[in-house]
Write a protein that holds these residues in place. Structure first.
Motif, PDB file in Angstrom:
ATOM      1  N   ALA A 143       0.832  -1.200   0.000  1.00  0.00           N
ATOM      2  CA  ALA A 143       0.000   0.000   0.000  1.00  0.00           C
ATOM      3  C   ALA A 143       0.871   1.256   0.000  1.00  0.00           C
ATOM      4  N   ASN A 144       1.953   1.222   0.765  1.00  0.00           N
ATOM      5  CA  ASN A 144       2.882   2.355   0.787  1.00  0.00           C
ATOM      6  C   ASN A 144       3.569   2.530  -0.562  1.00  0.00           C
ATOM      7  N   ALA A 145       3.873   1.408  -1.228  1.00  0.00           N
ATOM      8  CA  ALA A 145       4.518   1.481  -2.539  1.00  0.00           C
ATOM      9  C   ALA A 145       3.585   2.112  -3.567  1.00  0.00           C
ATOM     10  N   TYR A 146       2.317   1.710  -3.542  1.00  0.00           N
ATOM     11  CA  TYR A 146       1.374   2.305  -4.502  1.00  0.00           C
ATOM     12  C   TYR A 146       1.177   3.791  -4.222  1.00  0.00           C
ATOM     13  N   ALA A 147       1.092   4.142  -2.920  1.00  0.00           N
ATOM     14  CA  ALA A 147       0.932   5.560  -2.575  1.00  0.00           C
ATOM     15  C   ALA A 147       2.119   6.376  -3.085  1.00  0.00           C
TER      16      ALA A 147
ATOM     17  N   ARG B 157       1.749  -3.757 -11.559  1.00  0.00           N
ATOM     18  CA  ARG B 157       2.477  -5.030 -11.477  1.00  0.00           C
ATOM     19  C   ARG B 157       3.215  -5.121 -10.150  1.00  0.00           C
ATOM     20  N   ASP B 158       2.996  -6.219  -9.457  1.00  0.00           N
ATOM     21  CA  ASP B 158       3.705  -6.518  -8.216  1.00  0.00           C
ATOM     22  C   ASP B 158       5.092  -7.031  -8.581  1.00  0.00           C
ATOM     23  N   ALA B 159       6.133  -6.263  -8.245  1.00  0.00           N
ATOM     24  CA  ALA B 159       7.504  -6.649  -8.578  1.00  0.00           C
ATOM     25  C   ALA B 159       8.197  -7.381  -7.438  1.00  0.00           C
ATOM     26  N   GLY B 160       7.485  -7.660  -6.343  1.00  0.00           N
ATOM     27  CA  GLY B 160       8.063  -8.430  -5.248  1.00  0.00           C
ATOM     28  C   GLY B 160       8.994  -7.611  -4.377  1.00  0.00           C
TER      29      GLY B 160
ATOM     30  N   GLY C 247      12.573  -9.191   5.734  1.00  0.00           N
ATOM     31  CA  GLY C 247      13.669  -9.766   6.502  1.00  0.00           C
ATOM     32  C   GLY C 247      14.545 -10.599   5.586  1.00  0.00           C
ATOM     33  N   ASN C 248      14.694 -11.897   5.896  1.00  0.00           N
ATOM     34  CA  ASN C 248      15.477 -12.808   5.068  1.00  0.00           C
ATOM     35  C   ASN C 248      14.615 -13.614   4.098  1.00  0.00           C
ATOM     36  N   THR C 249      13.345 -13.236   3.962  1.00  0.00           N
ATOM     37  CA  THR C 249      12.417 -13.984   3.117  1.00  0.00           C
ATOM     38  C   THR C 249      12.106 -13.215   1.848  1.00  0.00           C
ATOM     39  N   TRP C 250      12.204 -13.897   0.716  1.00  0.00           N
ATOM     40  CA  TRP C 250      11.837 -13.278  -0.557  1.00  0.00           C
ATOM     41  C   TRP C 250      10.324 -13.213  -0.679  1.00  0.00           C
ATOM     42  N   LEU C 251       9.818 -12.099  -1.199  1.00  0.00           N
ATOM     43  CA  LEU C 251       8.409 -11.963  -1.548  1.00  0.00           C
ATOM     44  C   LEU C 251       8.317 -12.020  -3.063  1.00  0.00           C
ATOM     45  N   ALA C 252       7.754 -13.097  -3.571  1.00  0.00           N
ATOM     46  CA  ALA C 252       7.711 -13.295  -5.020  1.00  0.00           C
ATOM     47  C   ALA C 252       6.799 -12.274  -5.679  1.00  0.00           C
ATOM     48  N   GLY C 253       7.249 -11.728  -6.788  1.00  0.00           N
ATOM     49  CA  GLY C 253       6.453 -10.781  -7.557  1.00  0.00           C
ATOM     50  C   GLY C 253       5.754 -11.474  -8.707  1.00  0.00           C
ATOM     51  N   ALA C 254       5.156 -10.667  -9.585  1.00  0.00           N
ATOM     52  CA  ALA C 254       4.431 -11.208 -10.722  1.00  0.00           C
ATOM     53  C   ALA C 254       5.355 -11.918 -11.698  1.00  0.00           C
ATOM     54  N   GLN C 255       6.636 -11.523 -11.718  1.00  0.00           N
ATOM     55  CA  GLN C 255       7.608 -12.175 -12.577  1.00  0.00           C
ATOM     56  C   GLN C 255       8.990 -11.877 -12.001  1.00  0.00           C
TER      57      GLN C 255
ATOM     58  N   THR D 115       8.352  -3.515  -4.272  1.00  0.00           N
ATOM     59  CA  THR D 115       8.331  -2.597  -5.411  1.00  0.00           C
ATOM     60  C   THR D 115       7.122  -2.881  -6.288  1.00  0.00           C
ATOM     61  N   VAL D 116       6.515  -1.829  -6.798  1.00  0.00           N
ATOM     62  CA  VAL D 116       5.411  -1.965  -7.747  1.00  0.00           C
ATOM     63  C   VAL D 116       5.686  -1.100  -8.966  1.00  0.00           C
ATOM     64  N   GLN D 117       5.140  -1.521 -10.089  1.00  0.00           N
ATOM     65  CA  GLN D 117       5.185  -0.716 -11.306  1.00  0.00           C
ATOM     66  C   GLN D 117       3.755  -0.361 -11.674  1.00  0.00           C
ATOM     67  N   VAL D 118       3.504   0.917 -11.883  1.00  0.00           N
ATOM     68  CA  VAL D 118       2.148   1.382 -12.188  1.00  0.00           C
ATOM     69  C   VAL D 118       2.190   2.240 -13.447  1.00  0.00           C
ATOM     70  N   ASP D 119       1.270   1.962 -14.372  1.00  0.00           N
ATOM     71  CA  ASP D 119       1.114   2.797 -15.568  1.00  0.00           C
ATOM     72  C   ASP D 119      -0.105   3.690 -15.366  1.00  0.00           C
ATOM     73  N   PHE D 120       0.104   4.997 -15.522  1.00  0.00           N
ATOM     74  CA  PHE D 120      -0.969   5.971 -15.391  1.00  0.00           C
ATOM     75  C   PHE D 120      -1.239   6.602 -16.758  1.00  0.00           C
TER      76      PHE D 120
END
Length: 256
Positions: A160-164, A188-191, A195-203, A246-251
């Motif tokens: 939510a903070n990333a989108y803001a 697009r969710d870029a993951g 901490g030491n855990t990866w958060l998988a993104g859309a790709q 990280t997120v990628q947003v097209d406006f």
């Protein structure tokens, strides 16, 4: 087909091609300008549970004797954890091993080992749990791995903070260009990491491939743990676990 009907159809097709309908595969209309923004968001949260490894290894003249001693020691470790309120569902056998030693001073003996994975849901009891297992004979201790019981909720705060941040950046671009943000075309969710855990993104992203996984902590021998326990116990500081995504947003931007 009559000539008049054919000309009417051609005229309709021509008008459609010249209209204001969407012509870009990304959904951008002729009156809009595409703006792609990549932004990061963070959330810091205090871990509320601890995971660690506790076990024993013994040597004897035969496999049966070594295994029996190890099983007795493991039973004492489990009982010590139960007395601290650790449920059986949070104690899991992770490794069991019996082998003949064919080298060194113990050549000809048998080594037996058994290691448990322990989850302490009250992080304030983590230090006491480590000291307790060491006090009843654990000579294999490693960890702790401090975690959140609801990691998804923390990750969602970071997203939510990333989108803001992406929206704020888009508005800054639009203002500088004398335009307004019309609508969101793509997210697009870029993951990221928690901490030491990866958060998988859309790709997969380039940073995921370039950054190696975190190292695994080596086992800590009991003697050091016992000495620490005798001096008042090893203090486990919960601190804060950082989640960064990280997120990628097209406006779509329009003229003011």
């Amino acid at each position: 087909m009559r000539k008049e009907a054919f000309l009417a159809i051609c005229g309709a097709v021509a008008l459609t091609g010249c209209g204001d309908n969407v012509y870009d595969p990304r959904g951008v209309e002729k009156s809009e300008t595409l703006l792609s923004v990549s932004a990061s968001g963070q959330a810091d949260t205090r871990p509320d549970e601890a995971h660690f490894q506790a076990g024993v290894q013994n040597w004897a003249g035969n496999a049966e004797a070594a295994s029996a001693q190890t099983q007795e020691d493991i039973s004492q470790i489990v009982e010590a954890l139960r007395e601290l309120g650790v449920e059986d569902d949070d104690i899991q056998t992770s490794t069991v091993n019996v082998q003949r030693i064919d080298w060194g001073d113990r050549r000809g003996q048998f080594q037996s080992s058994n290691t448990l994975s322990v989850r302490v849901r009250d992080i304030d009891k983590a230090s006491a749990a480590v000291a307790a297992v060491a006090g009843v004979g654990a000579n294999i201790v490693s960890g702790p791995d401090l975690r959140m019981s609801d990691p998804e909720a923390v990750a969602n705060t970071a997203y939510a903070n990333a989108y803001a941040a992406a929206r704020s950046r888009a508005e800054a671009y639009a203002e500088a260009a004398g335009m307004d943000v019309s609508r969101v075309l793509y997210i697009r969710d870029a993951g990221g990491r928690q901490g030491n855990t990866w958060l998988a993104g859309a790709q997969p992203t380039a940073i995921d491939a370039a950054t190696p996984p975190p190292p695994v902590a080596p086992p800590v021998r009991t003697q050091a743990v016992r000495e620490s326990a005798e001096q008042g116990g090893a203090s486990i500081m919960a601190g804060q676990t950082n989640s960064t995504v990280t997120v990628q947003v097209d406006f779509a931007l329009i003229e003011q």
